[in-house]
Design a protein around this motif. Structure first.
Motif, PDB file in Angstrom:
ATOM      1  N   VAL A  21       9.745  26.580  15.583  1.00  0.00           N
ATOM      2  CA  VAL A  21       9.673  25.553  16.683  1.00  0.00           C
ATOM      3  C   VAL A  21       9.365  25.836  17.924  1.00  0.00           C
ATOM      4  N   ASP A  22       8.345  25.697  18.663  1.00  0.00           N
ATOM      5  CA  ASP A  22       7.566  26.134  19.855  1.00  0.00           C
ATOM      6  C   ASP A  22       7.582  27.521  20.160  1.00  0.00           C
ATOM      7  N   GLY A  23       7.268  28.250  18.829  1.00  0.00           N
ATOM      8  CA  GLY A  23       7.144  29.644  18.770  1.00  0.00           C
ATOM      9  C   GLY A  23       8.273  30.360  18.635  1.00  0.00           C
ATOM     10  N   GLU A  24       9.656  29.599  18.087  1.00  0.00           N
ATOM     11  CA  GLU A  24      10.738  30.534  18.053  1.00  0.00           C
ATOM     12  C   GLU A  24      11.254  30.251  16.550  1.00  0.00           C
ATOM     13  N   ILE A  25      11.505  31.089  15.937  1.00  0.00           N
ATOM     14  CA  ILE A  25      12.053  30.908  14.623  1.00  0.00           C
ATOM     15  C   ILE A  25      13.469  30.396  14.806  1.00  0.00           C
ATOM     16  N   LEU A  26      13.651  29.234  14.240  1.00  0.00           N
ATOM     17  CA  LEU A  26      15.077  28.813  14.273  1.00  0.00           C
ATOM     18  C   LEU A  26      15.942  29.272  13.027  1.00  0.00           C
ATOM     19  N   GLY A  27      15.535  29.734  11.935  1.00  0.00           N
ATOM     20  CA  GLY A  27      16.251  30.072  10.857  1.00  0.00           C
ATOM     21  C   GLY A  27      15.248  29.672   9.376  1.00  0.00           C
ATOM     22  N   ARG A  28      16.176  29.879   8.435  1.00  0.00           N
ATOM     23  CA  ARG A  28      15.466  29.767   7.103  1.00  0.00           C
ATOM     24  C   ARG A  28      16.283  28.595   6.414  1.00  0.00           C
ATOM     25  N   GLY A  33      16.767  19.075   3.904  1.00  0.00           N
ATOM     26  CA  GLY A  33      18.051  18.809   4.728  1.00  0.00           C
ATOM     27  C   GLY A  33      18.019  19.832   5.965  1.00  0.00           C
ATOM     28  N   ASP A  34      17.728  21.107   5.744  1.00  0.00           N
ATOM     29  CA  ASP A  34      18.128  21.963   6.598  1.00  0.00           C
ATOM     30  C   ASP A  34      16.897  22.007   7.708  1.00  0.00           C
ATOM     31  N   VAL A  35      15.723  21.801   7.185  1.00  0.00           N
ATOM     32  CA  VAL A  35      14.640  21.564   8.340  1.00  0.00           C
ATOM     33  C   VAL A  35      14.821  20.244   9.147  1.00  0.00           C
ATOM     34  N   VAL A  36      15.615  19.128   8.777  1.00  0.00           N
ATOM     35  CA  VAL A  36      15.883  17.849   9.541  1.00  0.00           C
ATOM     36  C   VAL A  36      17.015  18.353  10.498  1.00  0.00           C
ATOM     37  N   GLU A  37      17.993  19.391  10.270  1.00  0.00           N
ATOM     38  CA  GLU A  37      18.827  19.870  10.995  1.00  0.00           C
ATOM     39  C   GLU A  37      18.344  20.570  11.965  1.00  0.00           C
ATOM     40  N   PHE A  38      17.402  21.358  11.717  1.00  0.00           N
ATOM     41  CA  PHE A  38      16.915  22.208  12.948  1.00  0.00           C
ATOM     42  C   PHE A  38      16.209  21.202  13.859  1.00  0.00           C
ATOM     43  N   LEU A  39      15.565  20.360  13.382  1.00  0.00           N
ATOM     44  CA  LEU A  39      14.739  19.420  14.347  1.00  0.00           C
ATOM     45  C   LEU A  39      15.777  18.760  15.309  1.00  0.00           C
ATOM     46  N   ARG A  40      16.882  18.368  14.495  1.00  0.00           N
ATOM     47  CA  ARG A  40      17.918  17.515  15.318  1.00  0.00           C
ATOM     48  C   ARG A  40      18.498  18.461  16.304  1.00  0.00           C
ATOM     49  N   ARG A  41      18.861  19.692  16.020  1.00  0.00           N
ATOM     50  CA  ARG A  41      19.140  20.719  17.003  1.00  0.00           C
ATOM     51  C   ARG A  41      18.245  21.045  18.084  1.00  0.00           C
ATOM     52  N   ALA A  42      17.168  21.037  17.703  1.00  0.00           N
ATOM     53  CA  ALA A  42      15.736  21.179  18.830  1.00  0.00           C
ATOM     54  C   ALA A  42      15.836  19.962  19.641  1.00  0.00           C
ATOM     55  N   GLY A  43      16.449  19.036  19.539  1.00  0.00           N
ATOM     56  CA  GLY A  43      16.350  18.059  20.445  1.00  0.00           C
ATOM     57  C   GLY A  43      15.527  16.687  19.669  1.00  0.00           C
ATOM     58  N   TRP A  44      15.341  16.531  18.296  1.00  0.00           N
ATOM     59  CA  TRP A  44      14.691  15.497  17.944  1.00  0.00           C
ATOM     60  C   TRP A  44      15.510  14.718  16.746  1.00  0.00           C
ATOM     61  N   PRO A  45      16.599  13.964  17.303  1.00  0.00           N
ATOM     62  CA  PRO A  45      17.517  13.473  16.335  1.00  0.00           C
ATOM     63  C   PRO A  45      17.017  12.405  15.304  1.00  0.00           C
ATOM     64  N   ASP A  46      15.851  11.905  15.516  1.00  0.00           N
ATOM     65  CA  ASP A  46      15.231  10.604  14.823  1.00  0.00           C
ATOM     66  C   ASP A  46      13.928  10.896  14.465  1.00  0.00           C
ATOM     67  N   GLU A  47      13.676  10.908  13.159  1.00  0.00           N
ATOM     68  CA  GLU A  47      12.593  11.143  12.388  1.00  0.00           C
ATOM     69  C   GLU A  47      11.386  10.483  13.098  1.00  0.00           C
ATOM     70  N   GLU A  48      11.314   9.080  13.619  1.00  0.00           N
ATOM     71  CA  GLU A  48      10.109   8.641  14.407  1.00  0.00           C
ATOM     72  C   GLU A  48       9.792   9.299  15.662  1.00  0.00           C
ATOM     73  N   ASP A  49      10.553  10.380  16.196  1.00  0.00           N
ATOM     74  CA  ASP A  49      10.279  11.232  17.338  1.00  0.00           C
ATOM     75  C   ASP A  49       9.969  12.413  17.184  1.00  0.00           C
ATOM     76  N   TRP A  50       9.938  12.884  15.855  1.00  0.00           N
ATOM     77  CA  TRP A  50       9.412  14.466  15.550  1.00  0.00           C
ATOM     78  C   TRP A  50       8.047  14.421  15.842  1.00  0.00           C
ATOM     79  N   PRO A  51       7.846  15.707  16.422  1.00  0.00           N
ATOM     80  CA  PRO A  51       6.403  16.089  16.576  1.00  0.00           C
ATOM     81  C   PRO A  51       5.748  16.610  15.009  1.00  0.00           C
ATOM     82  N   PRO A  52       4.331  16.267  14.767  1.00  0.00           N
ATOM     83  CA  PRO A  52       3.712  16.913  13.669  1.00  0.00           C
ATOM     84  C   PRO A  52       4.350  18.266  13.143  1.00  0.00           C
TER      85      PRO A  52
END
Length: 71
Positions: A21-28, A33-52
């Motif tokens: 995310v934004d050039g930084e590896i957040l993990g594996r 569900g893990d991808v969703v959690e990484f996005l939540r922790r990166a500041g996008w808690p809701d799917e409709e707000d996710w970037p592409p």
């Protein structure tokens, strides 16, 4: 063209996928569900707000490495 904000890399030999995310590896991620959690922790808690998300080596349904080409 700008680098995608979220990249999910192809599965490795263990079936996990690196998430950047934004050039930084957040993990594996071991699954979607893990991808969703990484996005939540990166500041996008809701799917409709996710970037592409750029899915490399298959979409969100792919969690196993591709078998080797016959030889």
């Amino acid at each position: 063209m700008a680098e995608p904000r979220v990249i999910v890399y192809p599965p490795d030999e263990t079936g996990t996928r690196r998430v950047r995310v934004d050039g930084e590896i957040l993990g594996r991620a071991y699954g979607l569900g893990d991808v969703v959690e990484f996005l939540r922790r990166a500041g996008w808690p809701d799917e409709e707000d996710w970037p592409p998300i750029e899915w490399r080596g298959g979409g969100p349904e792919v969690w196993a490495p591709e078998p080797p080409a016959p030889g």
